[in-house]
Design a protein around this motif. Structure first.
Motif, PDB file in Angstrom:
ATOM      1  N   LEU A  66      12.358   3.212   9.718  1.00  0.00           N
ATOM      2  CA  LEU A  66      11.408   3.576   8.670  1.00  0.00           C
ATOM      3  C   LEU A  66      11.280   2.486   7.609  1.00  0.00           C
ATOM      4  O   LEU A  66      10.253   2.406   6.923  1.00  0.00           O
ATOM      5  CB  LEU A  66      11.831   4.890   8.008  1.00  0.00           C
ATOM      6  CG  LEU A  66      11.690   6.146   8.877  1.00  0.00           C
ATOM      7  CD1 LEU A  66      12.233   7.369   8.147  1.00  0.00           C
ATOM      8  CD2 LEU A  66      10.229   6.373   9.262  1.00  0.00           C
ATOM      9  N   LEU A  67      12.303   1.654   7.481  1.00  0.00           N
ATOM     10  CA  LEU A  67      12.225   0.573   6.508  1.00  0.00           C
ATOM     11  C   LEU A  67      11.314  -0.553   6.989  1.00  0.00           C
ATOM     12  O   LEU A  67      10.464  -1.048   6.236  1.00  0.00           O
ATOM     13  CB  LEU A  67      13.633   0.021   6.229  1.00  0.00           C
ATOM     14  CG  LEU A  67      13.697  -1.197   5.285  1.00  0.00           C
ATOM     15  CD1 LEU A  67      13.152  -0.836   3.901  1.00  0.00           C
ATOM     16  CD2 LEU A  67      15.124  -1.717   5.184  1.00  0.00           C
ATOM     17  N   TYR A  68      11.479  -0.943   8.256  1.00  0.00           N
ATOM     18  CA  TYR A  68      10.735  -2.100   8.752  1.00  0.00           C
ATOM     19  C   TYR A  68       9.453  -1.728   9.492  1.00  0.00           C
ATOM     20  O   TYR A  68       8.490  -2.511   9.504  1.00  0.00           O
ATOM     21  CB  TYR A  68      11.626  -2.936   9.675  1.00  0.00           C
ATOM     22  CG  TYR A  68      12.768  -3.596   8.945  1.00  0.00           C
ATOM     23  CD1 TYR A  68      12.540  -4.594   8.013  1.00  0.00           C
ATOM     24  CD2 TYR A  68      14.090  -3.213   9.182  1.00  0.00           C
ATOM     25  CE1 TYR A  68      13.579  -5.197   7.332  1.00  0.00           C
ATOM     26  CE2 TYR A  68      15.138  -3.816   8.509  1.00  0.00           C
ATOM     27  CZ  TYR A  68      14.883  -4.807   7.585  1.00  0.00           C
ATOM     28  OH  TYR A  68      15.912  -5.405   6.919  1.00  0.00           O
ATOM     29  N   GLY A  69       9.418  -0.537  10.119  1.00  0.00           N
ATOM     30  CA  GLY A  69       8.227  -0.157  10.881  1.00  0.00           C
ATOM     31  C   GLY A  69       6.946  -0.189  10.075  1.00  0.00           C
ATOM     32  O   GLY A  69       5.964  -0.846  10.482  1.00  0.00           O
ATOM     33  N   TRP A  74       1.500  -1.877   8.372  1.00  0.00           N
ATOM     34  CA  TRP A  74       0.641  -2.104   7.200  1.00  0.00           C
ATOM     35  C   TRP A  74       1.174  -3.271   6.356  1.00  0.00           C
ATOM     36  O   TRP A  74       1.686  -3.079   5.244  1.00  0.00           O
ATOM     37  CB  TRP A  74       0.575  -0.850   6.341  1.00  0.00           C
ATOM     38  CG  TRP A  74       0.077   0.357   7.086  1.00  0.00           C
ATOM     39  CD1 TRP A  74      -1.194   0.582   7.520  1.00  0.00           C
ATOM     40  CD2 TRP A  74       0.845   1.503   7.462  1.00  0.00           C
ATOM     41  NE1 TRP A  74      -1.286   1.788   8.161  1.00  0.00           N
ATOM     42  CE2 TRP A  74      -0.048   2.393   8.137  1.00  0.00           C
ATOM     43  CE3 TRP A  74       2.176   1.889   7.312  1.00  0.00           C
ATOM     44  CZ2 TRP A  74       0.363   3.615   8.654  1.00  0.00           C
ATOM     45  CZ3 TRP A  74       2.585   3.107   7.823  1.00  0.00           C
ATOM     46  CH2 TRP A  74       1.697   3.958   8.491  1.00  0.00           C
ATOM     47  N   PRO A  75       1.082  -4.477   6.866  1.00  0.00           N
ATOM     48  CA  PRO A  75       1.641  -5.623   6.142  1.00  0.00           C
ATOM     49  C   PRO A  75       1.001  -5.854   4.779  1.00  0.00           C
ATOM     50  O   PRO A  75       1.669  -6.313   3.844  1.00  0.00           O
ATOM     51  CB  PRO A  75       1.367  -6.798   7.092  1.00  0.00           C
ATOM     52  CG  PRO A  75       0.245  -6.340   7.966  1.00  0.00           C
ATOM     53  CD  PRO A  75       0.426  -4.875   8.124  1.00  0.00           C
ATOM     54  N   ASP A  76      -0.314  -5.545   4.658  1.00  0.00           N
ATOM     55  CA  ASP A  76      -0.989  -5.772   3.372  1.00  0.00           C
ATOM     56  C   ASP A  76      -0.437  -4.864   2.286  1.00  0.00           C
ATOM     57  O   ASP A  76      -0.366  -5.245   1.108  1.00  0.00           O
ATOM     58  CB  ASP A  76      -2.503  -5.543   3.527  1.00  0.00           C
ATOM     59  CG  ASP A  76      -3.149  -6.571   4.432  1.00  0.00           C
ATOM     60  OD1 ASP A  76      -2.567  -7.675   4.572  1.00  0.00           O
ATOM     61  OD2 ASP A  76      -4.211  -6.281   5.004  1.00  0.00           O
ATOM     62  N   ILE A  95       6.815  -3.404  -4.057  1.00  0.00           N
ATOM     63  CA  ILE A  95       6.559  -2.205  -3.248  1.00  0.00           C
ATOM     64  C   ILE A  95       7.633  -2.044  -2.175  1.00  0.00           C
ATOM     65  O   ILE A  95       8.141  -0.944  -1.938  1.00  0.00           O
ATOM     66  CB  ILE A  95       5.155  -2.285  -2.616  1.00  0.00           C
ATOM     67  CG1 ILE A  95       4.088  -2.276  -3.718  1.00  0.00           C
ATOM     68  CG2 ILE A  95       4.938  -1.131  -1.648  1.00  0.00           C
ATOM     69  CD1 ILE A  95       2.666  -2.390  -3.194  1.00  0.00           C
ATOM     70  N   THR A  96       7.981  -3.152  -1.527  1.00  0.00           N
ATOM     71  CA  THR A  96       9.026  -3.095  -0.499  1.00  0.00           C
ATOM     72  C   THR A  96      10.348  -2.641  -1.094  1.00  0.00           C
ATOM     73  O   THR A  96      11.069  -1.833  -0.498  1.00  0.00           O
ATOM     74  CB  THR A  96       9.199  -4.470   0.161  1.00  0.00           C
ATOM     75  OG1 THR A  96       7.952  -4.886   0.718  1.00  0.00           O
ATOM     76  CG2 THR A  96      10.249  -4.423   1.255  1.00  0.00           C
ATOM     77  N   THR A  97      10.665  -3.151  -2.289  1.00  0.00           N
ATOM     78  CA  THR A  97      11.927  -2.786  -2.942  1.00  0.00           C
ATOM     79  C   THR A  97      11.955  -1.310  -3.316  1.00  0.00           C
ATOM     80  O   THR A  97      12.934  -0.598  -3.057  1.00  0.00           O
ATOM     81  CB  THR A  97      12.141  -3.646  -4.195  1.00  0.00           C
ATOM     82  OG1 THR A  97      12.160  -5.032  -3.829  1.00  0.00           O
ATOM     83  CG2 THR A  97      13.450  -3.288  -4.875  1.00  0.00           C
ATOM     84  N   LEU A  98      10.859  -0.832  -3.930  1.00  0.00           N
ATOM     85  CA  LEU A  98      10.810   0.584  -4.318  1.00  0.00           C
ATOM     86  C   LEU A  98      10.858   1.497  -3.098  1.00  0.00           C
ATOM     87  O   LEU A  98      11.514   2.548  -3.115  1.00  0.00           O
ATOM     88  CB  LEU A  98       9.545   0.851  -5.136  1.00  0.00           C
ATOM     89  CG  LEU A  98       9.488   0.201  -6.518  1.00  0.00           C
ATOM     90  CD1 LEU A  98       8.130   0.437  -7.175  1.00  0.00           C
ATOM     91  CD2 LEU A  98      10.604   0.728  -7.404  1.00  0.00           C
TER      92      LEU A  98
END
Length: 369
Positions: A66-69, A74-76, A95-98
């Motif tokens: 769930l972290l990387y998928g 949705w890379p943007d 966003i990635t951190t939160l």
């Protein structure tokens, strides 16, 4: 005998426990020998550990996926956020951190709930604490502390201190620290992959390589919690029987009595941790032998025991071995210190004997020292 609990829950652990509870309620434990898990208890505890560890592993796997998928899909959405500071622009993965913090919060809480239910199931199937036990509330609190990974410092009231200022913090912090270990292990694995595979190490490979690492650390943490709960179920009767036997033989001996607290202090230094089982052993010995706890301990146990008669030394040897094993843990450091006692001529138990006795105890077959 305790009364049957109401069927007021529908969780998988409760159904597993109640399936065997009627048979277990009809099986009492002797009060004049160490606590031995009966076949029903052993079966349920073993299945509980398997189910809990499997679910903890799956939580670790799902956490990584769930972290990387979503970042791949949705890379943007997970692109860096431009932050201006003192006229300079910085690209930060806010966003990635939160999102990662949110996943950690959810996973830790799921692990907490999972382990609390598992400990509750162990309590039910072992009928512990017994409703008619004079120390019912204490045993119930001890199991709650085990589930929450709380340390027990009651041993300090007896003047015994293992000199270790490293308390454990509670189940939530315990699992958070466990995830820090997993994250550091994952970083080390990524570094090694990039080091040896180089440019062929795709990001997807290095990211997903952390799945077994997080799964392992989740399972390890859950095993620690369940093992501690099992020990806290077995230790009260085991300690009571051992102290009773020791008192029957040495209750009026003036050569042994002054050395009991010195021996317990030595065990505390061997363990180097605040320990519920050791606290219970100390309290039981103090009450049963009527020991005075206001006299400062010398901490020079080996010198004093060297001057004691051989039969007194053998009883103190049993106490040392019992005290080291009763918490269900035997570290490499403790093995090394026990080896030093063996070289000094105090310990007659071989390393294999101690390991075997400890393994039997951890598997629910009783602590026979």
């Amino acid at each position: 005998m305790s009364t049957r609990p109401p069927n007021d829950s529908s969780g998988p652990f409760d159904h597993l426990a109640l399936r065997y509870l009627r048979q277990s309620l009809d099986t009492s434990h002797p009060t004049d020998e160490p606590y031995v898990l009966n076949s029903i208890e052993s079966r349920v505890i073993r299945r509980t550990k398997i189910v809990t560890l499997t679910m903890a592993v799956l939580l670790g796997v799902m956490g990584v996926l769930l972290l990387y998928g979503p970042q791949y899909v949705w890379p943007d959405l997970f692109s860096g956020t431009t932050v201006w500071f003192l006229g300079d622009a910085y690209e930060l993965p806010l966003i990635t951190t939160l999102y990662g913090v949110l996943l950690v919060y959810v996973e830790v809480n799921l692990l907490v709930v999972l382990n609390l239910h598992a400990v509750k199931m162990i309590m039910r199937v072992c009928q512990f604490p017994n409703a008619h036990d004079a120390q019912y509330d204490r045993h119930l609190q001890a199991l709650a502390d085990a589930a929450l990974e709380k340390t027990n410092r009651g041993i300090l009231r007896f003047g015994i201190d293992p000199y270790l200022n490293m308390p454990r913090w509670g189940l939530t912090i315990f699992f958070l620290l466990n995830m820090v270990k997993a994250a550091l292990s994952n970083l080390a694995l990524k570094f090694l992959l990039k080091r040896f595979i180089g440019r062929f190490a795709l990001r997807q490979i290095t990211d997903l390589a952390g799945i077994p690492i997080y799964a392992f650390w989740n399972a390890w943490a859950s095993w620690q919690v369940l093992h501690e709960a099992q020990v806290r179920v077995m230790s009260p009767i085991t300690i009571r029987e051992f102290v009773h036997e020791l008192h029957e033989e040495w209750g009026k001996n003036d050569q042994l009595r002054p050395l009991l607290l010195e021996a317990l202090q030595y065990v505390a230094i061997l363990k180097r941790q605040y320990n519920y089982s050791h606290f219970l052993l100390t309290e039981t010995l103090v009450d049963r032998f009527g020991l005075q706890v206001d006299t400062p301990l010398t901490g020079d146990f080996l010198t004093q025991v060297a001057q004691a008669p051989m039969d007194v030394r053998r009883s103190l040897e049993r106490l040392i071995v019992f005290g080291v094993l009763v918490d269900g843990k035997l570290s490499l450091l403790e093995k090394r210190r026990l080896s030093e006692l063996r070289k000094n001529g105090f310990l007659t138990y071989s390393a294999n004997d101690i390991q075997r006795i400890g393994n039997d105890y951890n598997q629910g077959r009783g602590l026979w020292v």
